[in-house]
Motif scaffolding. Structure first.
Motif: not given
Length: 459
Positions: A348-349, A369-374, A385-389
């Motif tokens: 997702a990243f 499962t379903v994932a997305r980067a936020v 530049p923080a990002r999480f999945a």
């Protein structure tokens, strides 16, 4: 509702003993046989919703306590604790675990509290995040469903929509009229390191212009949680947490209430079921972010109106989990000590879209499962530049009605994964980075090599 069932022998036995009743007397009052009640108390039979309602009507008993008070979070949660290598030589099987829960629920609860307090690990060493563990355990105990908060939030949301169809505007007006708080949007340079602030001297809720629309709505809904202070105080007091854990728990409950105001239970569940739990549609319909909708999916456990049992994880690029909610899923993916790199949640990243995956664990359980980067709201203010999945999932057998699973063969090939290399005993995995804990590592052979340098002895 008559088809809803659960195992709650410990709670039924506790109620009977508090009332000073014999099994025969209670069985007669509930119109069931004494032998059936005996099996229920020993967790050898589930208690149906019909009997649950008779308990409520006969003894003025809140049926939510049946699901919320399982010792140690229930059999699955205890099984995950006992999977620690510290207990590997005890060979406690599922039958023994069920007997323990049925015969000594207090002892099982005491074990869970002690284990959680000292922290999990191969040596049982204490960890610095004890407050987080306490809060996670309390959330798990309630399966992340707080019915009183949902009811209060739903009532509030309905009241505000009588006056206006615009939720944000209605919340701002209620805060102005009932709480004497004005909402003010400030430039980023005025709030360089804050996204929201309550200025009681100026009687203002100050929001950074960098907050997006879902973030602004959530901030106002959090302030309206003051109207549910009684319910929140009761839950916090009943948890008996340390001071630091108490603050974290209160923050979780406040956020829970805010999400429930934005996505009222009944309307949100209807939208989920009508759309096949279409996350993008739900975001637009309720003016919420992907993370907010994903969190809300883990809470849909109202008695008589349950949604699908989703779990949620939030991870960074290094695989560190900063949020995890099992909900009612009892998924090992939430409680595992690590994350398998073969699970495509990390994909997702690199993609600006939702990614799905069908995976199978060593115990044979399959999960969709379903994932997305936020990107957290604060990341737009700082230079980092923080990002999480954020990933949500549920048992593959429950996923057939999902819009995102349309056309997928959920009984077909699934990616075999583990719970991190230290907990995984799959042999010959080319992605392995370490041998499993508790297994002797086989010394390398100079004359040959396998797909991984971390060979290990069989159990």
């Amino acid at each position: 509702m008559a088809d809803q069932k659960l195992f709650a022998g410990h709670a039924v036995r506790r109620l009977r003993r508090q009332l000073g009743l014999s099994q025969v007397a209670m069985a007669e009052a509930l119109a069931v046989s004494a032998s059936y009640l005996n099996l229920v108390e020993r967790n050898q039979r589930p208690i149906s919703a019909t009997v649950m309602l008779r308990l409520a009507q006969t003894y003025d008993f809140d049926p939510r306590r049946l699901a919320a008070s399982e010792p140690g979070g229930g059999a699955e949660a205890l099984r995950r604790r006992l999977a620690d290598p510290l207990f590997a030589d005890l060979e406690i099987d599922r039958h023994q675990l069920e007997e323990w829960l049925a015969g000594a629920p207090g002892g099982a609860e005491a074990f869970a509290r002690a284990y959680d307090r000292i922290g999990a690990g191969s040596a049982g060493a204490a960890e610095p995040d004890d407050a987080v563990r306490q809060v996670r355990r309390e959330i798990e105990r309630w399966r992340n469903h707080f019915a009183d908060l949902d009811a209060a939030a739903e009532t509030l949301a309905d009241e505000m929509r009588i006056a206006a169809g615009d939720l944000y505007g209605a919340m701002a007006e209620r805060l102005r009229v009932k709480h004497q708080l004005a909402v003010r949007i400030l430039p980023a340079e005025v709030m360089p390191d804050r996204m929201k602030r309550l200025d009681l001297h100026a009687r203002q809720i100050q929001l950074s212009e960098m907050l997006d629309a879902p973030g602004r709505s959530f901030a106002l809904a959090e302030r309206l949680a003051e109207e549910a202070r009684g319910e929140i105080d009761g839950l916090v007091k009943g948890a008996a947490l340390d001071r630091g854990a108490e603050r974290l728990y209160r923050r979780h409950l406040t956020g829970y209430f805010a999400a429930a105001v934005m996505m009222p239970y009944a309307r949100f569940l209807r939208a989920c079921e009508a759309s096949g739990y279409d996350l993008e549609l739900l975001q637009r319909r309720f003016g919420a972010s992907f993370s907010q909708v994903a969190h809300r999916l883990t809470t849909l456990q109202r008695v008589g109106a349950r949604g699908l049992p989703f779990f949620l994880l939030r991870v960074d690029r290094a695989g560190q989990m900063s949020k995890r909610y099992a909900g009612a899923s009892a998924s090992p993916l939430v409680e595992g000590p690590g994350i398998c790199p073969l699970w495509n949640i990390f994909d997702a990243f690199a993609r600006d879209e939702m990614v799905t995956h069908l995976v199978e664990l060593e115990d044979g359980s399959r999960w969709f499962t379903v994932a997305r980067a936020v990107q957290p709201q604060g990341a737009r203010v700082t230079s980092i530049p923080a990002r999480f999945a954020v990933g949500v999932g549920l048992a593959a057998g429950e996923a057939r009605t999902l819009a995102v699973a349309a056309g997928r063969d959920l009984a077909g090939h699934a990616m075999p994964i583990g719970l991190g290399c230290r907990a995984c005993t799959r042999p010959d995995c080319p992605q392995r980075s370490a041998p499993p804990a508790g297994r002797a590592m086989l010394l390398p052979n100079d004359r040959e090599s396998g797909v991984t340098p971390f060979g290990f002895a069989p159990d």
